[in-house]
Design a protein around this motif. Structure first.
Motif, mmCIF file in Angstrom:
data_model
loop_
_atom_site.group_PDB
_atom_site.id
_atom_site.type_symbol
_atom_site.label_atom_id
_atom_site.label_comp_id
_atom_site.label_asym_id
_atom_site.label_seq_id
_atom_site.Cartn_x
_atom_site.Cartn_y
_atom_site.Cartn_z
ATOM 1 N N ASN A 581 7.879 54.070 32.159
ATOM 2 C CA ASN A 581 8.622 55.303 31.966
ATOM 3 C C ASN A 581 9.656 55.074 30.885
ATOM 4 O OD1 ASN A 581 7.240 56.649 33.933
ATOM 5 N ND2 ASN A 581 8.953 56.896 35.327
ATOM 6 N N VAL A 582 10.027 56.141 30.204
ATOM 7 C CA VAL A 582 11.108 56.068 29.232
ATOM 8 C C VAL A 582 12.118 57.152 29.587
ATOM 9 C CG1 VAL A 582 9.899 57.588 27.603
ATOM 10 C CG2 VAL A 582 11.716 56.073 26.783
ATOM 11 N N GLY A 583 13.390 56.794 29.508
ATOM 12 C CA GLY A 583 14.451 57.743 29.814
ATOM 13 C C GLY A 583 15.372 57.934 28.629
ATOM 14 N N LEU A 584 15.605 59.190 28.267
ATOM 15 C CA LEU A 584 16.545 59.536 27.204
ATOM 16 C C LEU A 584 17.812 60.030 27.878
ATOM 17 C CD1 LEU A 584 14.053 61.461 24.871
ATOM 18 C CD2 LEU A 584 14.625 59.025 24.856
ATOM 19 N N THR A 585 18.867 59.224 27.813
ATOM 20 C CA THR A 585 20.087 59.481 28.575
ATOM 21 C C THR A 585 21.245 59.772 27.641
ATOM 22 O OG1 THR A 585 19.359 58.016 30.362
ATOM 23 C CG2 THR A 585 21.698 58.541 30.265
ATOM 24 N N GLY A 586 21.958 60.846 27.963
ATOM 25 C CA GLY A 586 23.161 61.193 27.220
ATOM 26 C C GLY A 586 24.381 61.128 28.122
ATOM 27 N N TYR A 587 25.417 60.401 27.675
ATOM 28 C CA TYR A 587 26.689 60.294 28.400
ATOM 29 C C TYR A 587 27.702 61.245 27.755
ATOM 30 C CZ TYR A 587 25.527 55.865 30.762
ATOM 31 O OH TYR A 587 24.975 54.884 31.555
ATOM 32 N N GLU A 588 28.461 61.926 28.576
ATOM 33 C CA GLU A 588 29.626 62.666 28.094
ATOM 34 C C GLU A 588 30.813 62.262 28.954
ATOM 35 O OE1 GLU A 588 30.762 67.121 28.507
ATOM 36 O OE2 GLU A 588 29.572 66.944 26.662
ATOM 37 N N GLN A 589 31.755 61.562 28.342
ATOM 38 C CA GLN A 589 32.921 61.049 29.049
ATOM 39 C C GLN A 589 34.162 61.761 28.529
ATOM 40 O OE1 GLN A 589 30.763 56.939 28.245
ATOM 41 N NE2 GLN A 589 32.885 56.620 28.860
ATOM 42 N N GLN A 590 34.929 62.332 29.460
ATOM 43 C CA GLN A 590 36.091 63.114 29.065
ATOM 44 C C GLN A 590 37.325 62.634 29.820
ATOM 45 O OE1 GLN A 590 35.594 67.333 29.450
ATOM 46 N NE2 GLN A 590 37.527 67.824 28.425
ATOM 47 N N ASP A 591 38.295 62.139 29.061
ATOM 48 C CA ASP A 591 39.584 61.725 29.617
ATOM 49 C C ASP A 591 40.538 62.912 29.445
ATOM 50 O OD1 ASP A 591 41.948 60.636 30.375
ATOM 51 O OD2 ASP A 591 41.849 58.883 29.057
ATOM 52 N N MET A 592 40.613 63.747 30.453
ATOM 53 C CA MET A 592 41.407 64.970 30.357
ATOM 54 C C MET A 592 42.898 64.686 30.393
ATOM 55 S SD MET A 592 38.959 67.405 32.683
ATOM 56 C CE MET A 592 38.486 66.045 33.761
ATOM 57 N N PHE A 593 43.270 63.554 30.935
ATOM 58 C CA PHE A 593 44.684 63.192 30.998
ATOM 59 C C PHE A 593 45.217 62.888 29.606
ATOM 60 C CE2 PHE A 593 48.382 60.692 32.346
ATOM 61 C CZ PHE A 593 48.837 61.461 33.406
ATOM 62 N N ARG A 594 44.379 62.309 28.758
ATOM 63 C CA ARG A 594 44.790 61.943 27.402
ATOM 64 C C ARG A 594 44.086 62.778 26.346
ATOM 65 N NH1 ARG A 594 44.325 57.954 30.867
ATOM 66 N NH2 ARG A 594 46.035 56.475 31.136
ATOM 67 N N ASN A 595 43.312 63.798 26.806
ATOM 68 C CA ASN A 595 42.617 64.722 25.907
ATOM 69 C C ASN A 595 41.692 63.984 24.934
ATOM 70 O OD1 ASN A 595 41.924 67.279 24.997
ATOM 71 N ND2 ASN A 595 43.547 67.308 23.441
ATOM 72 N N GLN A 596 40.855 63.099 25.499
ATOM 73 C CA GLN A 596 39.894 62.351 24.695
ATOM 74 C C GLN A 596 38.490 62.593 25.233
ATOM 75 O OE1 GLN A 596 41.156 58.268 24.887
ATOM 76 N NE2 GLN A 596 42.948 58.576 23.590
ATOM 77 N N LYS A 597 37.535 62.705 24.311
ATOM 78 C CA LYS A 597 36.146 62.937 24.703
ATOM 79 C C LYS A 597 35.256 61.983 23.935
ATOM 80 C CE LYS A 597 34.742 67.129 25.472
ATOM 81 N NZ LYS A 597 34.260 68.539 25.289
ATOM 82 N N GLN A 598 34.207 61.491 24.634
ATOM 83 C CA GLN A 598 33.296 60.535 24.015
ATOM 84 C C GLN A 598 31.865 60.896 24.387
ATOM 85 O OE1 GLN A 598 34.078 56.487 25.143
ATOM 86 N NE2 GLN A 598 32.679 55.609 23.649
ATOM 87 N N ARG A 599 30.968 60.862 23.415
ATOM 88 C CA ARG A 599 29.548 61.174 23.645
ATOM 89 C C ARG A 599 28.706 59.986 23.197
ATOM 90 N NH1 ARG A 599 25.621 64.745 25.931
ATOM 91 N NH2 ARG A 599 23.675 64.019 25.003
ATOM 92 N N ARG A 600 27.808 59.519 24.096
ATOM 93 C CA ARG A 600 26.931 58.396 23.770
ATOM 94 C C ARG A 600 25.521 58.689 24.266
ATOM 95 N NH1 ARG A 600 29.110 53.037 26.092
ATOM 96 N NH2 ARG A 600 29.591 54.313 27.908
ATOM 97 N N ASP A 601 24.526 58.130 23.570
ATOM 98 C CA ASP A 601 23.126 58.321 23.940
ATOM 99 C C ASP A 601 22.429 56.974 24.026
ATOM 100 O OD1 ASP A 601 22.770 61.380 23.806
ATOM 101 O OD2 ASP A 601 23.694 60.915 21.869
ATOM 102 N N PHE A 602 21.529 56.860 25.040
ATOM 103 C CA PHE A 602 20.787 55.620 25.248
ATOM 104 C C PHE A 602 19.321 55.935 25.505
ATOM 105 C CE2 PHE A 602 25.104 54.733 26.677
ATOM 106 C CZ PHE A 602 25.394 53.550 26.002
ATOM 107 N N VAL A 603 18.474 54.987 25.116
ATOM 108 C CA VAL A 603 17.051 55.033 25.469
ATOM 109 C C VAL A 603 16.806 53.924 26.488
ATOM 110 C CG1 VAL A 603 14.676 54.825 24.671
ATOM 111 C CG2 VAL A 603 16.396 55.934 23.203
ATOM 112 N N ASN A 604 16.364 54.289 27.692
ATOM 113 C CA ASN A 604 16.137 53.331 28.766
ATOM 114 C C ASN A 604 14.654 53.251 29.092
ATOM 115 O OD1 ASN A 604 18.966 52.935 29.170
ATOM 116 N ND2 ASN A 604 19.034 54.879 30.279
ATOM 117 N N TRP A 605 14.170 52.012 29.322
ATOM 118 C CA TRP A 605 12.768 51.790 29.660
ATOM 119 C C TRP A 605 12.644 51.345 31.118
ATOM 120 C CZ3 TRP A 605 8.997 53.162 26.332
ATOM 121 C CH2 TRP A 605 9.351 53.383 25.007
#
Length: 912
Positions: A581-605
């Motif tokens: 199987n292959v998984g296309l994973t997207g992370y969305e991390q949001q630090d609302m206390f410091r108003n920071q947002k981060q987006r990352r993508d991974f391919v998992n097997w």
């Protein structure tokens, strides 16, 4: 239930080899006295037959089919007998001689595909013996003094009754209360998920499982136990259990009130409710504890369970019901459990911290008072919509209310024993946790044989709220003189919420009679939110000044598209499965206390492969591989500094990557029918990339700051073997278990790489002897060796032996008396770090007398820890430190108990 004073016999006839239903078989009922034909019929297209309106008496049932040997079974019928003979197997005449040899000993063990089946009647137990007593006699299965079952080197996670869950997650409620004489077969296998069982393709969701098949003539009636026990020093143990069976209906209820630490305490909900196994403390076979890096959500680090530490009081009860109807097209299973648990006690800990170029010593003491009120409700419903499709729904939920309190004191010493710091703190915490989990599985068989379509939808929801107070004073010393102090007086709140929705659509396409392709696609959505706040005391004594350093508001959302294909081949003795199987994973991390947002993508097997070859019905070889990805938890990701222990600060890491593990297994099993010799052998090896480990930085004043990081190079290899046999011409069974494990773990200390390598090895010899109503004896001698070395301090090595002698004996004396003795002697080697003597002899014994009709009543006088040597003790070696701890635990007490075993189980035919 009977509608007329006539008996009925029905059943299904199949081919032993291929399990093909044999239509038009001749089914004859003969008078046992003179073999004159009394009644006959033929099986229908599905191999089923029915002989109604039969008179009471002794008969011979004979079934005939061309090219097959006749099947003959004696029956004794009463006026109300309703005999159901499910899956009567006929044997080809060409195979008859071979099968006769097997049949003579098949009562002991059969291996059917992935299932090892034990015939319960081949292993003699005493009247009123429990399933746990039966399991202890089965080769390859061990049961420890806490009721934990290990089979073929793996822990058993589920115990089913006739394929159904019985009170869900606590196997001991079955094994310690169900009667052994009710069991027909004990089946041991790796239980697959419902979808994997339907498609025949593994999905890496397996649990070592025991299924207890009950005897047909024990499925009508009731049985149970009532126990009232009182002892010195306020100890008490009161239990009640009721089981009612009526055909396919089962109803059970239980209630325990006890402070002996032996009843109603084995709820294991962690995996079901999505908690990471990396956050759990685990014990190896020698009783040594290995604790992984974790970040707790609570001010007081208590998981709500009793693990032998402290003094418990449990008040718990539960209800269970399951039923099948409409020709088994519908079934329902439900459980409800309620528990109030109190645990109070104290513990001490001595730690040798290994640092680059230096060593620190930490000593601590803790007094704790904890309690939890826990509710659990779960159930399942399955309906066969038609001959080709079905729906199964599982739902479970829970509510916990936990109150914890701790008083803690510690000091840190340098290598020259000079004082570096000293800390004292108190913490209180109140936590409420709610969970709701559900799963829906729709399965459809299409017109072409082997072509299937299935849809699985699941959700897991949890919400945790809590608050508490932290009061801490830390003193720092230079040259043994007070240099500075740090105080904390805070009110803390937390509100965590998580939901996971997972869907998976699976399609199978047969390529031939022996091979199949499987295609699957699914979407996984995970949304987590963690809000944690710390408030300092302000003017007027109110906690209204937020400490932004130790507060956080963080969201972690993950979306995965996962799909794949696999090929499966199964013919005669060989079974092969390959796929990925292959998984296309997207992370969305949001630090609302410091108003920071981060987006990352991974391919998992997620690759997998397995091959199994059955040399004979009793001998097989298997090799398997899978690769899986482990996502970091929100507690590891969120950029939060946690100061619940001000000398051990934990920092989140929002840049963590998922880890990937390669797992290999080789297994071999062999059972010799004539000599009753069993052999199980397994080898495993795993490697991990981007493993989630820790970087610990320790300053000169003894403060430690730990952060989760990704590392490479972790490895683990292990071997486990069990072999046993019955001494010819005796009732003595002997054998041995051997296991070994090698590990290589990578971590960082003060930003320097530290590689810890070590081994854990164990070997044990055992012997068992049983003579009915005379004596039962079990002796096991075990040796364990632990060795580890850290790359940053190669001069510091941890090498020690532990030995144990376990003896369990029961003598049957005149006047219906029984004397039982259980001895567990642990010998722990002293080391340069652990210089105290911690050898312990734990000796428990009881004398009991049974009386009344069928020995239903028993008076029991027992003494726990006769030598009064029970000290709570654990020893461990991890990547960064060597630890030895002691803790309060239950010691010597005497108890007088009255036990009533009641039983009225029967109905149906009596087989001679």
């Amino acid at each position: 239930m009977c509608y007329a004073q006539k008996a009925v016999v029905k059943g299904t006839v199949l081919d032993t080899l291929n399990h093909v239903k044999l239509s038009n078989s001749v089914v004859a009922l003969l008078n046992a006295k003179d073999s004159i034909l009394y009644r006959f019929t033929r099986t229908d297209e599905s191999g089923q037959f029915k002989l109604p309106d039969l008179k009471a008496g002794k008969y011979l049932l004979m079934i005939s089919y061309p090219a097959f040997a006749d099947y003959v079974e004696p029956l004794m019928l009463s006026d109300t007998s309703a005999v159901s003979l499910d899956k009567l197997m006929l044997t080809l005449r060409s195979k008859l001689l071979h099968e006769v040899v097997i049949q003579q000993k098949v009562a002991a063990i059969k291996i059917k595909g992935d299932t090892t089946e034990f015939n319960a009647d081949s292993y003699k137990t005493q009247p009123n013996a429990t399933v746990e007593d039966l399991l202890k006699k089965l080769p390859g299965i061990q049961v420890d003094n806490k009721g934990q079952i290990t089979a073929q080197g793996q822990k058993v996670k589920k115990v089913l009754v006739d394929g159904e869950e019985f009170f869900g997650d606590d196997p001991t409620l079955v094994t310690q209360n169900l009667r052994a004489d009710m069991v027909d077969k004990v089946q041991l296998y790796d239980k697959k998920s419902d979808q994997a069982a339907f498609t025949g393709v593994d999905d890496d969701k397996q649990a070592k499982t025991i299924n207890l098949k009950l005897k047909d003539n024990k499925k009508n009636g009731y049985f149970g136990k009532v126990k009232v026990g009182a002892g010195d020093r306020g100890f008490h143990d009161n239990q009640a259990l009721l089981n009612m069976f009526k055909g396919k209906q089962k109803f059970s209820a239980y209630g325990f009130v006890s402070n002996t630490g032996k009843a109603g305490l084995n709820w294991n909900e962690r995996e079901k409710y999505g908690e990471s196994m990396a956050d759990m403390a685990t014990m190896d076979a020698s009783g040594d504890m290995f604790i992984s890096f974790s970040q707790s959500d609570d001010l007081v680090n208590w998981d709500g369970n009793y693990s032998g530490r402290g003094y418990p009081l449990v008040q718990t009860g539960g209800l269970h019901y399951n039923n099948k109807w409409n020709q088994d097209k519908q079934n329902i299973n439900g459980n409800y459990k309620l528990m109030q648990l109190y645990v109070d006690g104290n513990s001490t800990e001595a730690v040798q911290d290994i640092q680059p170029g230096k060593i620190f010593y930490r000593n601590s003491k803790e007094d704790f008072r904890n309690n939890i009120l826990r509710n659990r409700l779960n159930g399942s419903y399955e309906i066969q919509l038609d001959s080709s499709s079905s729906i199964k729904v599982n739902v479970d939920g829970g509510l916990d209310h936990k109150v914890s309190g701790s008083q803690f004191g510690s000091n840190v010493l340098a290598q020259d024993s000079s004082l570096i710091n000293r800390n004292g703190r108190t913490a209180t915490s109140v936590t409420d946790m709610g969970t709701l989990n559900s799963n829906l599985l729709w399965r459809k068989k299409l017109k072409k044989k082997g072509r299937t379509l299935s849809l699985n939808v699941s959700e897991n929801y949890s919400k945790t709220t809590g608050d508490g107070y932290l009061n801490s004073l830390t003193e720092f010393f230079t040259d043994n003189k007070l240099d500075s102090t740090q105080s904390i007086d805070q009110y803390k709140t937390r509100n965590n919420e998580s939901i996971n929705i997972n869907t998976n659509l699976t399609y199978t396409e047969p390529l031939s009679l022996a091979s199949t392709l499987l295609f699957n696609y699914g979407i996984n959505i995970t949304n987590s939110h963690s809000n944690r706040n710390s408030f300092n005391r302000g003017a007027g004594g109110k906690y209204n000044m937020q400490d932004t350093t130790y507060s956080n508001d963080y969201a972690f959302n993950m979306l995965t598209h996962r799909g794949g294909v696999s090929y499966n081949y199964f013919k005669k003795k060989l079974r092969i499965s390959l796929g990925t199987n292959v998984g296309l994973t997207g992370y969305e991390q949001q630090d609302m206390f410091r108003n920071q947002k981060q987006r990352r993508d991974f391919v998992n097997w997620y690759p997998q492969a397995s091959i199994r070859y059955n040399f004979t019905q009793q001998r097989r070889l298997g090799l398997s591989y899978n690769g899986n990805t482990q996502q970091p938890s929100i507690n590891q990701l969120q950029p939060l500094r946690a100061n619940e222990d001000p000398l051990n600060i934990v920092i989140g890491n929002p840049n963590l990557k998922p880890s990937f593990r390669n797992n290999f297994w080789l297994s071999y099993s062999d059972y010799k029918v004539i000599t009753e010799r069993n052999l199980w052998l397994s080898l495993n090896y795993s490697t991990e990339t981007d493993a989630i480990a820790s970087n610990t930085v320790m300053t000169e004043d003894g403060k430690r700051t730990t952060q989760a990081i990704n590392v490479n190079g972790n490895q683990n290899a292990g071997i486990n073997m069990n072999m046993g046999w019955k001494v010819k011409g005796t009732e003595i069974r002997v054998g041995y278990n051997a296991s070994g494990n090698y590990f290589r773990n990578v971590s960082y200390l003060n930003n320097l790489q530290n590689v810890t390598q070590g081994t854990n090895s164990s070997v044990s010899l055992y012997s068992g002897y049983s003579k009915e109503k005379k004596v039962e004896s079990w002796l096991e001698l075990q040796a364990n060796y632990t060795s580890s070395q850290s790359s940053i301090q190669k001069s510091v090595q941890t090498n020690y032996w532990t030995f144990s002698i376990n003896h369990d004996m029961e003598l049957y004396l005149p006047w219906n008396l029984r004397l039982h003795s259980q001895l567990n002697y642990n010998i722990r080697q002293k080391t340069s770090v652990f210089t105290t003597n911690n050898n312990v002899a734990l000796w428990n014994a009881y004398v009991a007398k049974k009386f009344g009709k069928q020995d239903a009543f028993e008076v029991n006088f027992s003494v726990n820890d006769i030598l009064n040597q029970n000290i709570g003790f654990s020893r461990s070696a991890t990547s960064n430190n060597i630890t030895q701890s002691t803790y309060s635990t239950i010691g010597r007490y005497g108890m007088l108990s009255f036990i009533w075993n009641f039983n009225k189980a029967g109905g149906g035919a009596v087989k001679n």
